[in-house]
Motif scaffolding. Structure first.
Motif, PDB file in Angstrom:
ATOM      1  N   LEU A 208       1.147  -1.460   0.034  1.00  0.00           N
ATOM      2  CA  LEU A 208      -0.389   0.202   0.331  1.00  0.00           C
ATOM      3  C   LEU A 208       0.640   1.375   0.133  1.00  0.00           C
ATOM      4  O   LEU A 208      -0.015   2.006  -0.232  1.00  0.00           O
ATOM      5  CB  LEU A 208      -0.708  -0.092   1.301  1.00  0.00           C
ATOM      6  CG  LEU A 208      -2.260  -1.244   1.040  1.00  0.00           C
ATOM      7  CD1 LEU A 208      -2.518  -1.348   2.210  1.00  0.00           C
ATOM      8  CD2 LEU A 208      -2.420  -0.940   0.203  1.00  0.00           C
ATOM      9  N   CYS A 209       2.440   1.163   0.042  1.00  0.00           N
ATOM     10  CA  CYS A 209       2.937   2.512   0.137  1.00  0.00           C
ATOM     11  C   CYS A 209       3.052   3.019  -1.762  1.00  0.00           C
ATOM     12  O   CYS A 209       3.395   3.494  -1.559  1.00  0.00           O
ATOM     13  CB  CYS A 209       4.427   1.713   0.368  1.00  0.00           C
ATOM     14  SG  CYS A 209       4.658   0.947   0.184  1.00  0.00           S
ATOM     15  N   GLY A 210       2.705   2.916  -2.132  1.00  0.00           N
ATOM     16  CA  GLY A 210       2.941   3.244  -3.557  1.00  0.00           C
ATOM     17  C   GLY A 210       3.565   2.632  -4.864  1.00  0.00           C
ATOM     18  O   GLY A 210       4.139   3.156  -5.746  1.00  0.00           O
ATOM     19  N   LEU A 211       4.361   1.795  -3.824  1.00  0.00           N
ATOM     20  CA  LEU A 211       5.613   0.665  -4.697  1.00  0.00           C
ATOM     21  C   LEU A 211       4.500   0.111  -6.500  1.00  0.00           C
ATOM     22  O   LEU A 211       4.896   0.586  -7.137  1.00  0.00           O
ATOM     23  CB  LEU A 211       6.467   0.107  -4.226  1.00  0.00           C
ATOM     24  CG  LEU A 211       7.383  -0.467  -5.339  1.00  0.00           C
ATOM     25  CD1 LEU A 211       8.007  -0.278  -5.598  1.00  0.00           C
ATOM     26  CD2 LEU A 211       7.820  -2.285  -4.430  1.00  0.00           C
ATOM     27  N   LEU A 212       3.366  -0.369  -6.009  1.00  0.00           N
ATOM     28  CA  LEU A 212       2.935  -1.069  -7.054  1.00  0.00           C
ATOM     29  C   LEU A 212       1.802  -0.517  -7.509  1.00  0.00           C
ATOM     30  O   LEU A 212       1.697  -0.837  -9.292  1.00  0.00           O
ATOM     31  CB  LEU A 212       1.871  -2.425  -6.351  1.00  0.00           C
ATOM     32  CG  LEU A 212       2.970  -3.496  -5.668  1.00  0.00           C
ATOM     33  CD1 LEU A 212       1.883  -4.817  -4.864  1.00  0.00           C
ATOM     34  CD2 LEU A 212       3.596  -3.934  -6.525  1.00  0.00           C
ATOM     35  N   TRP A 221     -10.546   3.170   1.246  1.00  0.00           N
ATOM     36  CA  TRP A 221     -10.598   2.665   1.819  1.00  0.00           C
ATOM     37  C   TRP A 221      -9.113   1.788   1.537  1.00  0.00           C
ATOM     38  O   TRP A 221      -8.816   1.799   3.161  1.00  0.00           O
ATOM     39  CB  TRP A 221     -11.878   1.384   2.046  1.00  0.00           C
ATOM     40  CG  TRP A 221     -11.068   0.324   1.389  1.00  0.00           C
ATOM     41  CD1 TRP A 221     -12.765   0.326   0.011  1.00  0.00           C
ATOM     42  CD2 TRP A 221     -11.141  -1.056   1.788  1.00  0.00           C
ATOM     43  NE1 TRP A 221     -12.114  -1.398  -0.532  1.00  0.00           N
ATOM     44  CE2 TRP A 221     -11.365  -2.168   0.121  1.00  0.00           C
ATOM     45  CE3 TRP A 221     -10.332  -1.680   2.915  1.00  0.00           C
ATOM     46  CZ2 TRP A 221     -10.619  -3.481   0.265  1.00  0.00           C
ATOM     47  CZ3 TRP A 221      -9.998  -3.157   2.987  1.00  0.00           C
ATOM     48  CH2 TRP A 221     -10.021  -3.197   1.115  1.00  0.00           C
ATOM     49  N   LEU A 222      -8.727   1.798   1.126  1.00  0.00           N
ATOM     50  CA  LEU A 222      -7.298   1.144   1.425  1.00  0.00           C
ATOM     51  C   LEU A 222      -6.385   2.502   1.199  1.00  0.00           C
ATOM     52  O   LEU A 222      -5.353   2.555   1.939  1.00  0.00           O
ATOM     53  CB  LEU A 222      -6.949   0.518  -0.037  1.00  0.00           C
ATOM     54  CG  LEU A 222      -6.965  -1.134  -0.513  1.00  0.00           C
ATOM     55  CD1 LEU A 222      -6.886  -1.559  -1.355  1.00  0.00           C
ATOM     56  CD2 LEU A 222      -7.174  -1.785   0.731  1.00  0.00           C
ATOM     57  N   GLN A 223      -6.847   3.489   0.591  1.00  0.00           N
ATOM     58  CA  GLN A 223      -6.557   4.941   1.016  1.00  0.00           C
ATOM     59  C   GLN A 223      -6.084   5.634   2.337  1.00  0.00           C
ATOM     60  O   GLN A 223      -5.561   5.390   2.989  1.00  0.00           O
ATOM     61  CB  GLN A 223      -6.730   5.960   0.146  1.00  0.00           C
ATOM     62  CG  GLN A 223      -6.676   5.746  -1.722  1.00  0.00           C
ATOM     63  CD  GLN A 223      -6.230   7.255  -1.998  1.00  0.00           C
ATOM     64  OE1 GLN A 223      -6.986   7.991  -1.788  1.00  0.00           O
ATOM     65  NE2 GLN A 223      -7.555   7.037  -3.740  1.00  0.00           N
ATOM     66  N   VAL A 224      -7.168   5.111   3.329  1.00  0.00           N
ATOM     67  CA  VAL A 224      -7.392   5.584   4.017  1.00  0.00           C
ATOM     68  C   VAL A 224      -6.116   4.736   5.535  1.00  0.00           C
ATOM     69  O   VAL A 224      -5.568   5.308   6.397  1.00  0.00           O
ATOM     70  CB  VAL A 224      -8.695   5.187   4.985  1.00  0.00           C
ATOM     71  CG1 VAL A 224      -8.863   5.178   6.723  1.00  0.00           C
ATOM     72  CG2 VAL A 224      -9.946   6.441   4.233  1.00  0.00           C
ATOM     73  N   ILE A 225      -6.301   3.017   5.030  1.00  0.00           N
ATOM     74  CA  ILE A 225      -5.052   2.184   5.256  1.00  0.00           C
ATOM     75  C   ILE A 225      -3.747   2.802   5.611  1.00  0.00           C
ATOM     76  O   ILE A 225      -3.579   2.874   6.335  1.00  0.00           O
ATOM     77  CB  ILE A 225      -5.506   0.782   5.531  1.00  0.00           C
ATOM     78  CG1 ILE A 225      -7.412   0.342   5.582  1.00  0.00           C
ATOM     79  CG2 ILE A 225      -4.271   0.249   5.608  1.00  0.00           C
ATOM     80  CD1 ILE A 225      -7.069  -1.047   5.378  1.00  0.00           C
ATOM     81  N   SER A 226      -3.963   3.317   3.675  1.00  0.00           N
ATOM     82  CA  SER A 226      -2.371   3.399   3.164  1.00  0.00           C
ATOM     83  C   SER A 226      -2.133   4.898   4.448  1.00  0.00           C
ATOM     84  O   SER A 226      -0.913   4.951   5.084  1.00  0.00           O
ATOM     85  CB  SER A 226      -2.262   4.094   1.964  1.00  0.00           C
ATOM     86  OG  SER A 226      -1.053   3.803   1.066  1.00  0.00           O
ATOM     87  N   ASN A 227      -2.682   5.700   4.803  1.00  0.00           N
ATOM     88  CA  ASN A 227      -2.311   7.266   4.986  1.00  0.00           C
ATOM     89  C   ASN A 227      -2.169   6.901   6.423  1.00  0.00           C
ATOM     90  O   ASN A 227      -1.295   7.616   7.471  1.00  0.00           O
ATOM     91  CB  ASN A 227      -4.207   7.974   5.603  1.00  0.00           C
ATOM     92  CG  ASN A 227      -3.933   8.252   3.666  1.00  0.00           C
ATOM     93  OD1 ASN A 227      -2.910   8.832   2.985  1.00  0.00           O
ATOM     94  ND2 ASN A 227      -5.235   9.016   3.710  1.00  0.00           N
TER      95      ASN A 227
END
Length: 278
Positions: A208-212, A221-227
């Protein structure tokens, strides 16, 4: 010239005051420096660990270079895939390696009884944590320097900013790995269990860090977790270095967030440093 022995005080007269040596006072840095030196000696004598710290990240970056060597650059992409992925991996690899080493090393201290014995001495938790943090931070600095030297000097990794900022961010990422490894080791009873925390703590951050996939393209909802994951900000800080020749405000903000996460994890780790027996 020898000093004559003190004469006993005469009856009715107070005894003369003793002269206190300047070297007999408290030396608060001695336990901290002793702990740092002990950890560094252990690392030096463990050649496999030294190889894992210094050699493995550089080898993985070399492997990544050959993977993307013949991949054509898309017209809409300003940089090659190796430059984009390699820059992120310079922050991710130190995080992974130092997390594993710290979690295993601290769990070994717990199971062998070394931590139990240390906590019965005047050594404070601050000295112990400071010694571990300093020793592994020095190892992380060497690791980041070697990985960046290989990447920028031999593999032609390109970035708009200075490689020095990449090294600094990589060191902060490694310290974050040290802090989280120290914290996770408290919840494991064996070294194998300490390693099992990697897919729980590390793998989701890599996904979720932006690598993939760029974080802004993730579902909401994944952006919230990533934040709320510190590795996301480390990758963002490295991205700022790759596209900007000078340090930006966003880079400083992201670097500060990563350092803040590391400080919180160290404080929580300090709470786990307690005796298991009475």
């Amino acid at each position: 010239m020898s000093t004559p022995p003190a004469q006993p005080a005469a009856p009715g007269h107070p005894a003369p005051a003793r002269t206190v040596s300047a070297t007999s006072g408290p030396r608060p840095l001695v336990p901290y420096l002793a702990t740092t030196g002990r950890i560094l000696r252990q690392l030096r004598n463990d050649r496999r660990t030294v190889a894992m710290i210094l050699v493995v990240p550089a080898l993985l970056m070399t492997l990544l270079y050959f993977i993307y060597q013949d991949v054509p650059v898309a017209p809409h992409q300003p940089v090659s895939l190796f430059d984009r992925v390699g820059m992120s991996m310079l922050g991710i690899l130190p995080f992974i390696v130092m997390f594993l080493i710290t979690a295993i090393a601290m769990q070994r201290e717990r199971t062998s009884g070394t931590l139990e014995r240390l906590l019965t001495t005047p050594l404070s938790k601050l000295d112990l944590l400071g010694g571990y943090g300093t020793a592994f931070s020095l190892a992380a600095a060497a690791q980041a320097a070697v990985a960046c030297l290989v990447s920028f000097g031999l593999l032609d990794l390109d970035a708009a900013g200075s490689p020095l900022w990449v090294v600094i961010i990589a060191i902060v990422d490694a310290v974050l790995g040290v802090a989280l490894g120290l914290l996770c080791s408290a919840f494991a009873r064996t070294e194998f269990q300490a390693v099992q925390f990697m897919p729980v703590v590390v793998a989701p951050q890599i996904f979720l860090c932006g690598l993939l996939v760029p974080r802004e393209q993730l579902p909401d909802w994944l952006q919230v977790i990533s934040n709320v994951m510190p590795l996301s900000y480390a990758v963002d800080a490295l991205h700022e270095v790759s596209v900007s020749a000078e340090p930006t405000g966003l880079m400083w903000r992201d670097l500060g967030i990563v350092a803040g996460f590391a400080a919180v994890a160290l404080c929580l780790g300090a709470a786990t440093l307690r005796r298991r027996t009475v």
